[in-house]
Scaffold this motif. Structure first.
Motif, PDB file in Angstrom:
ATOM      1  N   HIS A 131       0.831  -1.203   0.000  1.00 32.59           N
ATOM      2  CA  HIS A 131       0.000   0.000   0.000  1.00 32.59           C
ATOM      3  C   HIS A 131       0.869   1.258   0.000  1.00 32.59           C
ATOM      4  O   HIS A 131       0.629   2.200  -0.771  1.00 32.59           O
ATOM      5  N   GLU A 132       1.891   1.288   0.828  1.00 33.56           N
ATOM      6  CA  GLU A 132       2.763   2.454   0.893  1.00 33.56           C
ATOM      7  C   GLU A 132       3.634   2.560  -0.354  1.00 33.56           C
ATOM      8  O   GLU A 132       3.905   3.666  -0.841  1.00 33.56           O
ATOM      9  N   LYS A 158       1.730   4.181  -3.512  1.00 36.93           N
ATOM     10  CA  LYS A 158       1.117   5.506  -3.444  1.00 36.93           C
ATOM     11  C   LYS A 158       1.651   6.394  -4.569  1.00 36.93           C
ATOM     12  O   LYS A 158       2.856   6.483  -4.792  1.00 36.93           O
ATOM     13  N   ASN A 179      -8.133   3.215  -0.641  1.00 34.34           N
ATOM     14  CA  ASN A 179      -7.352   4.138   0.176  1.00 34.34           C
ATOM     15  C   ASN A 179      -8.322   5.005   0.967  1.00 34.34           C
ATOM     16  O   ASN A 179      -9.060   5.811   0.390  1.00 34.34           O
TER      17      ASN A 179
END
Length: 771
Positions: free
Chosen positions: A243-244, A247, A573
């Motif tokens: 997820h990070e 981005k 998100n």
């Protein structure tokens, strides 16, 4: 009657005499005499089988032609008739026996397997994926090493949204396919990549974790020795890493390409250890994460290259731990990050991690770490790192936040190359690295112009930062306009093409020095410089790892978010402040999300006025007459009418309207055939109709765990008529001032435009008079 019996007896006596005659003959004479009779019998017996094979081949050809024409129903009916003739009919004697007419890797393919595969294709094109999967499995049962059967199975699983199984099936098809450029192998690889891209990030993480556990059980890698976490924690940890990492980056992201590579050739021990190090570090098992990074370096062998640098970086991440954790070791983190930067000097992520870790140490501790780094690395490598270690000695860090306006530029003029040249010119003027100059925001202004917000991070102190900002605001050689105008090369041309800068440059200086521990704090600087080596010859050890000192918080312990058929959905998100999107028209909603309870009893979803409940515990094939379904204002239950078995029972969180609620039983032979449609009573919303959130249920039953408000979007398209009419009136009342304001603005803009024209004409007249 007697005549018929006598005739039959005479024929039997004649046959018996013939047999006795054969028995009295010599063997060679008897065989030669019987050959014509036996050959005729064989021919008569073979005629039905040959006709059956011809019939099967004709039906198969007819089905193939229907598939080519897109007539899928006639195709699967023809294939079904072919299979109904039996296995003996589905043979092709052209290859001599039971082998089919086609030859594939692993041997000839039986015609029956071909028919099953083709019928699976017809079912799949018609959207009947359950039947397509059953036929693909039947083809695999007949020929397990046939790549096309695995390919058909993967296509059916993709249709059923069983993505992880589809990836495995397509990977197996690719492994068994012949190495043909642009042929079957290319088709299998394209299907595999398509299946990989359909996975959610959580499914990608789950597949990687499963490969890690399979390698541990198979002895390919060592099991965790110091700390261990559950599978759910490892999946959540890898998901957060993905997820990070994804981005603000285009899709498909790096982890999808990694999964494709792993599916094609498997995971090496080093890759297994590196992924396990990421999972353990994110799951707060920091000691095991550091050990996994050491094991990855031991498995890599070579001491140079990006993979070795990544292993050192992962070790540094494990040493950095989290704030206040007992295993926090800033000294070990600095040493590990230093090795990573030494091996990959151009990686900005490693450099930023090293700066942050170094800024967390006191001056004395930093000096001790740097001296050890110098002793380990030598002067040559110290110089090759561009002085990044010396930068860590800085006493204070300041950040210059400024904004300038290009009065004649447009957004398209400030391209990626122009931004890079802008950062390069500023970094040269400030005497810092380009990584310390960040363009925070580019905003177009009307009618023409471009606001550029940027920051410069300097470790020369607050006074030097104030001087830098004053010079950028000034008009001399150090001004921002002069700095950009003096840029050389193609980048300088792009910057000069942006036009003039507005006279005033706005900005401020902020103290960005990180918090450091007091000089007297005792920080453990120990680190195992030589990574742990794995001796493959020794017997596998048995470990009893402990739990991490602090547990990881898991978001989905009591429920999960799925689609209508139970397939996983991508976790969105989430917005700030626990907010969620609201839709007032059903057509705007991209995808309806269901909540599935972890005990497997039901999945449900809701709108502003209704609730849909899918009961999962009902056995397949159940008729409506066998069920006792009760829908009351605050009670809900599903039982078997004869046995009394309870499939669902609970007290509703809020009231529903039983008269407007119903339930149905589908014809599917799978669990979850009961769907209940409940209408909300919405007493809370009718009492406070201006609060639409009162119509949203945070759980279905009282004993369920509450659902997070921002887990999925809200559908208010069917709120009660009274509430909808009230909001329509309020919206109309609010639109009137907006319309008047917009009209006034248009009038003022026209007046300003006319005033500008008048001034321009006056200026031109004065010029002509002066001439």
């Amino acid at each position: 009657s007697n005549a018929r019996e006598g005739g039959g007896s005479s024929r039997r006596w004649a046959w018996s005499a013939r047999v006795l005659g054969f028995l009295r003959m010599p063997p060679e004479v008897a065989i030669s005499s019987a050959d014509p009779l036996l050959g005729a019998a064989r021919r008569r017996a073979g005629r039905p089988a040959a006709l059956g094979r011809l019939r099967a081949q004709d039906l198969k050809a007819r089905g193939d032609e229907c598939v080519r024409r897109g007539n899928h129903r006639d195709a699967w009916e023809a294939y079904s008739k072919c299979l109904a003739l039996g296995r003996d009919a589905c043979r092709d004697d052209s290859s001599g026996g039971d082998g089919g007419g086609e030859s594939r890797k692993g041997g000839a393919v039986p015609m029956e397997a071909l028919v099953y595969s083709n019928r699976s294709l017809a079912y799949c094109k018609a959207g009947r994926y359950h039947e397509a999967l059953a036929d693909a499995d039947a083809a695999l049962a007949l020929h397990a090493s046939w790549p096309k059967a695995h390919f058909r199975r993967g296509a059916a699983l993709c249709g059923l949204r069983r993505g992880v199984e589809a990836v495995d099936a397509h990977a197996e098809a690719l492994r068994l396919s012949p190495d043909e450029s642009g042929g079957a192998g290319a088709e299998c690889e394209a299907a595999l990549w398509s299946a990989v891209q359909k996975l959610t990030r959580e499914q990608v993480a789950g597949r990687v974790v499963d490969w890690i556990h399979e390698a541990e059980e198979g002895g390919a890698i060592e099991p965790p020795e110091l700390e261990a976490v559950s599978r759910q924690e490892m999946v959540e940890a890898l998901f957060r890493e993905y997820h990070e990492a994804s981005k603000d980056k285009p899709s498909p992201h790096k982890h999808y390409h990694d999964l494709l590579r792993y599916a094609k050739r498997g995971m090496t021990p080093a890759e297994l250890y590196l992924n396990r190090s990421i999972a353990h570090t994110r799951a707060r098992a920091f000691r095991q994460g550091a050990l996994d990074a050491d094991l990855a370096m031991a498995a890599l062998g070579a001491r140079d290259g990006p993979r070795w640098a990544e292993a050192w970086y992962r070790r540094g991440e494990a040493c950095a731990a989290s704030h206040g954790h007992p295993d926090l070791d800033w000294g070990g983190a600095v040493k590990a990050y230093t090795r990573a930067v030494d091996l990959d000097p151009d990686n900005g992520q490693y450099q930023e991690a090293l700066r942050f870790a170094g800024g967390s140490l006191g001056p004395e501790q930093m000096s001790k770490v740097l001296n050890e780094c110098y002793a380990e690395m030598g002067e040559a490598k110290r110089a090759a790192m561009g002085g990044i270690l010396e930068e860590l000695r800085a006493a204070s860090v300041a950040r210059v936040e400024a904004m300038c306006c290009f009065v004649a530029a447009r957004a398209r003029d400030f391209s990626a190359k122009a931004r890079d040249a802008f950062r390069g010119a500023l970094s040269k003027r400030a005497g810092v690295g380009k990584l310390k100059v960040v363009i925070e925001r580019v905003k177009p202004v009307r009618p023409k112009g471009l606001d550029v917000h940027f920051t410069v991070l300097t470790e020369a102190g607050m006074e030097a930062a104030q001087t830098l900002l004053a010079e950028l605001k000034g008009e001399g050689e150090g001004s921002l306009a002069a700095v950009l105008a003096s840029a050389k090369g193609a980048g300088g041309e792009l910057l000069r093409g942006l036009g003039a800068i507005e006279a005033e440059v706005l900005g401020r200086v902020v103290d960005a020095t990180p918090d450091r521990p007091p000089p007297g704090d005792d920080v453990d600087l120990g680190v195992t410089w030589e990574p742990r080596r794995v001796d493959g010859s020794r017997e596998r050890s048995v470990y009893f790892p402990a739990r991490p000192k602090l547990d990881m918080e898991l978001p989905y312990r009591m429920y999960t978010l799925v689609r209508h058929d139970g397939a996983a959905v991508e976790r969105t998100n989430q917005l700030s402040f626990k907010m969620s999107r609201v839709y007032h028209h059903a057509t705007e909603l991209k995808e309806r999300v269901y909540v599935e309870i972890m005990d497997g009893s039901l999945r449900w979803t809701q709108t502003g006025d209704s609730i849909e409940v899918i009961v999962l515990g009902v056995p397949p094939g159940m008729n409506a007459s066998e069920l006792d379904v009760r829908i009351e204002a605050r009670e809900l239950s599903v039982r078997h009418r004869a046995t009394g078995d309870v499939y669902l029972e609970g007290r509703l969180w809020r009231a529903v309207v039983p008269e407007d609620s119903t339930w149905t039983v589908s014809d599917a032979d799978e669990p979850g055939v009961i769907t209940m449609y409940l209408r909300k009573m919405n007493l809370e919303l009718l009492a406070q109709f201006w609060e639409l959130s009162h119509s949203w249920w945070e759980k279905l039953f009282d004993h369920h765990a509450p659902i997070q408000w921002d887990d999925y979007d809200k559908d208010y398209s069917d709120i009660p008529r009274e509430v909808r009419e009230h909001h329509a009136r309020q919206e109309a009342i609010g639109e009137r001032p907006k319309h008047l304001e917009w009209s006034d603005k248009q009038v003022k803009e026209k007046e300003h435009f006319r005033e500008d024209i008048r001034k321009r004409e006056k200026f031109l007249r004065l010029e002509r008079l002066g001439a």
